[in-house]
Design a protein around this motif. Sequence first.
Motif, PDB file in Angstrom:
ATOM      1  N   ASP B 138       0.768  -1.047   0.011  1.00  0.00           N
ATOM      2  CA  ASP B 138      -0.074  -0.069  -0.044  1.00  0.00           C
ATOM      3  C   ASP B 138       0.980   1.356   0.016  1.00  0.00           C
ATOM      4  N   ARG B 139       0.503   2.057  -1.084  1.00  0.00           N
ATOM      5  CA  ARG B 139       1.541   3.028  -1.139  1.00  0.00           C
ATOM      6  C   ARG B 139       1.460   4.234  -0.127  1.00  0.00           C
ATOM      7  N   ASP B 140       0.076   4.439   0.219  1.00  0.00           N
ATOM      8  CA  ASP B 140      -0.031   5.485   1.541  1.00  0.00           C
ATOM      9  C   ASP B 140       0.638   5.117   2.547  1.00  0.00           C
ATOM     10  N   GLU B 141       0.604   3.739   3.018  1.00  0.00           N
ATOM     11  CA  GLU B 141       1.241   3.267   4.098  1.00  0.00           C
ATOM     12  C   GLU B 141       2.738   3.450   3.983  1.00  0.00           C
ATOM     13  N   ARG B 143       4.122   5.794   2.236  1.00  0.00           N
ATOM     14  CA  ARG B 143       4.223   7.301   2.537  1.00  0.00           C
ATOM     15  C   ARG B 143       4.308   7.528   3.758  1.00  0.00           C
ATOM     16  N   ARG B 144       3.404   6.904   4.597  1.00  0.00           N
ATOM     17  CA  ARG B 144       3.372   7.339   6.030  1.00  0.00           C
ATOM     18  C   ARG B 144       4.653   6.900   6.652  1.00  0.00           C
ATOM     19  N   GLU B 147       7.511   9.161   6.116  1.00  0.00           N
ATOM     20  CA  GLU B 147       7.369  10.600   6.753  1.00  0.00           C
ATOM     21  C   GLU B 147       8.103  10.484   8.221  1.00  0.00           C
TER      22      GLU B 147
END
Lengths: 343, 346
Positions: B138-141, B143-144, B147
């Motif tokens: 999961d790309r959003d995961e 990204r988080r 970060e």
Amino acid sequence: MNSAPILTVDNLKTYFFTDEGTVKAVDGASFAVQAGKTVGIVGESGCGKSVTALSILRIIQRPGRIIDGEILLRRVDGAGKSSEVDLARLDPEGGEIRAIRGGEIALVFQEPMTSFSPHYTIGNQIIETIQLHQDISKAEARNRSIELLRMVGIPRPERRIDEYPFELSGGLRQRVMIAMALSCNPRILIADEPTTALDVTTQAQILDLLREIQERTRMSVIIITHDMGVIAEMADDVIVMYLGRVVESGPVDEIFHQPKHPYTQALLRSIPSIFAEPRSKLPTIAGSIPHPHNRPSGCPFHPRCNERMAGLCDVYAPRLLPIGERQMASCFLYHEPEEAPQA
Amino acid sequence: MMKATNGGAPLLEVRNLRRFFPIRKGLLRRVVGQVRAVDDISFHINRGETLSLVGESGCGKTTTARCILRALKPTAGEVRFQTAAGAVVDTANLPKTALKPFRHQMQMIFQDPFSSLNPRMTVFDIIAEPLLASGMKDRDERRRRVENLLELVRLRPEFMGRFPHAFSGGQRQRIGIARALALNPSLIVADEPVSALDVSVQAQILNLMLDLQDELGLTYLFVAHDLSVVKHISDRVAVMYVGKIVEIAETKQLFNAPSHPYTEALLSAVPKPDPRLRSERIVLKGEVADPAQPPSGCYFHPRCAYAIDRCRTETPPLEEIRPGHVVACHRAREIELKGVEAQRAV
């Protein structure tokens, strides 16, 4: 005994004119070298310490150019009459600077691995240097080379002289480099990071050798390094540079025990020390050294300085001015600005 | 301050590790000799502590680090690593395929922040690559997580779309550290992580490494030649000379009361940043021995001021002379050596 210095660098400016803009590698450096003494030039990457050395020898490569300043080399003739020659005015390809380069002023580089030609024996390379500057026969030059190699502590020099650079270790190569630099009895030896590529026990050997040779020959040494430890060991006088400017200069003891410029103070505090408590935090200098294309306005150190004064340090460029008898610093903590704002 | 060892077993235990490199000659590339780069060394690292491996070039410290990470296959010996699940595996002798579940638990920080980051990848891609490889789809995961990692190494997360060239050496080293931390490793092997950096930036990275160790409970194997840097970061220090460990002790003990003549000479040779300490340094004669043709007996004897006949013939074993302090020197108990405090007092 402050007799006239043997070399005086005054307001030296060496800029590099690149497609992306002008890099002010050295931007107004001034200092003097006394006969028989060691000057240490210290600073981090991009401070201009190496370009200063290359400027003195006039071996700045294009697109770099000396655009201002004087580099006065003083000579005393047999009758005791002294004369001066401004190296900054000489033709970099001309006969006069070529006689000085390697003759009166010699250079030892950082990288003993790449500073020799791999195709010739070390003997060939030293003999060539000697014959370039002195009118002696090849046999005499060879004998002198063997003597030099012995002097710098190369074991069995009469055999080593016929070896190629790759056959020698880094420490031995740096000794050969020093032998070559000494071959024409220079009055000034410039050593640019002479021990940076070496291991610490080899470094100790080379620093000892340099000191011993200096005691014997009374030559002046300019040692360029980022290592405050090497400066403390070797220098009589210290020049601290930051982004092309001399920020502080003075005798070695004052620089280490009463540093005046906030950069010198911060640099000394941030060095990892062998005397530190294990697992202790170091004071740091905020930020990092700016890219040469983005030079800060005013004092180049102001964005990282804890003592910056808004409206002053970011607008005016401080000049290097005396503080007390023997020290100089370029900082508005000690001097009022005296000129119009500078870009 | 020594860290307590929870669970008793050290995180990493190296036993009799050897790594030889064959010297080949001639048309048939026949093996004519061996470079004994790492020659029968043993040590351990407790969970949460920093062990530094110091020595001069060619002493085998980097080869040791690479054997531990199994970037090199050891010639002999064991590398016993305690996994996150609590089992102990010998990574030196597992087949490569069986190593995969453990690899992410040991990560490396490299020396050169300019060549260790791919210039064509953004910071996000560099740090997220190990996440993707470990199955975080999961790309959003990702990204988080990136970060978080950037905040951990004190970089602004907004910068994750930039390429490495936009960063200074110190910032690049932070990116390299963030990448190493991506998969929650327990052991970090740092090979000269600050030696390519400017002095004013070195301090920032060393402080960061100390902070991260406290925050995340990391264990460090710190490979370095700069003894001042080592003094700041280490709980214990192991000194290597020509492929062998000659001394291991707690940092303070090693620096103030070294028991091997080579350690004493190393400490003495470091230029001290104080012109009032221009003392008589011990300047070793000669050069580091060739690991392809090491001297007889103790490898250090040709350069040692304390050498006796026995040193020329008999290899000294690594012996514990006081709790936690091991030395390989026949004369360790009878000679009085100077540490750094003694030099400062001069």
